[in-house]
Design an enzyme around this catalytic site. Sequence first.
Site, PDB file in Angstrom:
ATOM      1  N   ASP A  86      -2.910  -9.012  53.577  1.00 42.26           N
ATOM      2  CA  ASP A  86      -2.496  -7.708  53.872  1.00 42.26           C
ATOM      3  C   ASP A  86      -2.490  -7.284  52.190  1.00 42.26           C
ATOM      4  O   ASP A  86      -2.619  -7.807  51.410  1.00 42.26           O
ATOM      5  CB  ASP A  86      -1.115  -7.228  54.234  1.00 42.26           C
ATOM      6  N   ASP A 128       3.314  -8.820  55.036  1.00 40.01           N
ATOM      7  CA  ASP A 128       5.082  -8.390  54.963  1.00 40.01           C
ATOM      8  C   ASP A 128       5.492  -7.578  55.778  1.00 40.01           C
ATOM      9  O   ASP A 128       6.680  -7.498  55.847  1.00 40.01           O
ATOM     10  CB  ASP A 128       5.120  -7.931  53.379  1.00 40.01           C
ATOM     11  N   ASP A 176       1.722  -6.673  60.418  1.00 44.44           N
ATOM     12  CA  ASP A 176       0.781  -7.849  60.183  1.00 44.44           C
ATOM     13  C   ASP A 176       1.239  -8.949  61.285  1.00 44.44           C
ATOM     14  O   ASP A 176       0.711 -10.304  60.943  1.00 44.44           O
ATOM     15  CB  ASP A 176       1.056  -8.396  58.732  1.00 44.44           C
TER      16      ASP A 176
END
Length: 780
Positions: free
Chosen positions: A56, A427, A431
């Site tokens: 990400d 995080d 995700d």
Amino acid sequence: MIPISIKVSLDLVKSLYAKFIDWDYEMIDHEAGIPAHATNTAISEDLGQVEYILTDKTGTLTENIMIFRRCCISGIFYGNETGDALKDVELLNAVAGSSPDVVRFLTVMAICNTVIPVKSKTGAILYKAQSQDEDALVNAAARLHMVYVNKNANTLEIRFNGSVIQYEVLETLEFTSDRKRMSVVVKDCQNGKIILLSKGADEAILPYAYAGQQTRTFIEAVEQYAQLGLRTLCLAWRELKEDEYQEWSMMFKEASSTLVDREWRIAEVCQRLEHDFEVLGVTAIEDRLQDGVPETIETLRKAGINFWMLTGDKQNTAIQIALSCNFISPEPKGQLLLIDGKTEDEVCRSLERVLLTMRITSSEPKDVAFVVDGWALEIALKHYRKAFTELAILSRTAICCRVTPSQKAQLVELLKTCDYRTLAIGDGGNDVRMIQQADIGVGISGREGLQAARAADYSVGKFRFLKRLILVHGRYSYNRTAFLSQYSFYKSLVICFIQIFFSFISGVSGTSLFNSVSLMAYNVFYTSVPVLVSVLDKDLSEATVMQHPQILFYCQAGRLLNPSTFAGWFGRSLFHAIVVFVITIHAYAYEKSEMEELSMVALSGCICLQAFVVALETNSFTILQHLAIWGNLVAFYIINWIFSAVPSSGMYTIMFRICRQPSYWITMFLIVAAGMGPVLALKYFRYTYRPSKINTLQQAERMGGPILTLGSIEPQPRSIEKEVSPLSITQPKNRNPVYEPLLSDSPNSTRRSFGSATPFDFFQSQSRLSSSYSRNCKDN
């Protein structure tokens, strides 16, 4: 035949691998006081075989500390000269003069959110926000004198230039990854007007502006801010009529209470209201890179690991972040190929062009990456999956923009179908699906909460710790597991072969050469303790591994644990069994020795031989390893002397008798010499005349001299099936070599991949089963 001792040994040492990660002082985020943590203890060796990292952007590569930098209100740009809109004199004057456009813009910034204001003991107002973007916008509005003061039930209180304004919140349309915007419906308590306030991505706001509004300036602002790597949001509002709101409110309440397709129904009802916006302006928020991100990515790319960035940000913003963190190289060394389109035909032609570029330019050493947005990705995965799969195999780097959480998981699954070992790192809660879909999931304990960290196999405080997690812990775990698993088979096969050989001279009577107590002690004590201490073994120092990350290729290609290496240990076990059996039989069979004496001589030969095998395979000796290897050999004799002193043990006086015989010690010497002589000779030949890159580094460490370069480590390339793509691609006859800028379709790409050698299937399946079991437990 799989010995039970290997299962016990592997489970034990893998637990220690996880503890080594937990205890690693160099992987502690000292700013936040967050240590690294291993939740899954079954896949530590898989860290050393990672081929693809899918990451990400926000909060993973960046700090997730949002700072309001610039804005564009009604076509006027603020903060371009100073770099900080909050210090722009023109904007401050507009706020002081209560400019209507600026006031409406700041109102949306202040109350179009889910932020809760809290007063501290000192009287200062603190904001509790679900996202860092909202926190940055509310604080920026407060610094521009639009202060969000209080929230009491559904009533919001705002203070602007000394006056207090109250709004009643009628409905909140929460943000979703499909709509890419959030809205609130409020009622001005002073004049009774009902207003819809919205903020979101440019493609979720600008196309829904009312007919006749000029949005070109806002589009230019979004592009300009994205080129600077800033996160952009568009703000808009619309005044609602009472009857329009009442009619819509009934539909919204009905959709919210339904039990079937609730999310889809709510999105459909929201769409009925979120249109004909009056676009007020664009905000630009800075999210700085974390420390060490460029160096980490550069090092891991040298190790042969490919990177994919999966983000929900705009394309230009993602590209600028990718350039700044060494994710891709700038022109002319690097090049980006764009896959775009809104229809199947457009995506097909774009994918055709990029695939052709990748296929015909694989020999040029240029860093080529492709960029795809969420819309084109959805079409490619649905209609041209095979072609996109080939593209995934050919490319080392990809940037996927405006992707949803489900698309992130689909991309991970796609790479897994190509037999790549994948690692996903993120995080936030969006995700989680990607992290759980990957072979290895890593969560960052950051400002987005602990959802990703709790769902992952490993959690770290910063992205830079990923380098140490893979190169140090992953590589050491793989090397140690490779030795432990093959040695466990070896020591069990030695005893089995001796038993088989003995059956031939015993008339296949079923008589066992070794008693049950000796066999149990052989597996549990005599041969397990030395090998368990191998968890401390390091073939290279940590500094050398970090300096030369390309040696990770040996782990990725399965050079230390594959059918050929297992065959070598199998041959060694057969050879050592023959040596022990032949020498023992010739030394004692003709002296009318007792069966127990013959058994103890053969067992002693196995124990001595295997002590030297472990010593030979150990790279770095510590006091604990010396105690485990040689102390275990001494303990073997002490234990058997004790049992020989017990009349009821069945071994009464046996050890005392054979230890007084010179022939016993001569036999032990012959067994060790005959068994280890050829092994030492072969090892010397390989180390001297055919050294690997690892041997070169080991020699440099012993000599104390640096290794400036190792050269290239190139395993065999992964084969690509012909005609995997359903697209009809025709290669142009003539192509002029012209200079093509960034985001062009010029052909340049390289692909470094690995051979088909994979770890022994049993151990691979074990890690997979353990990983799946652990994740299922977390899900439940």
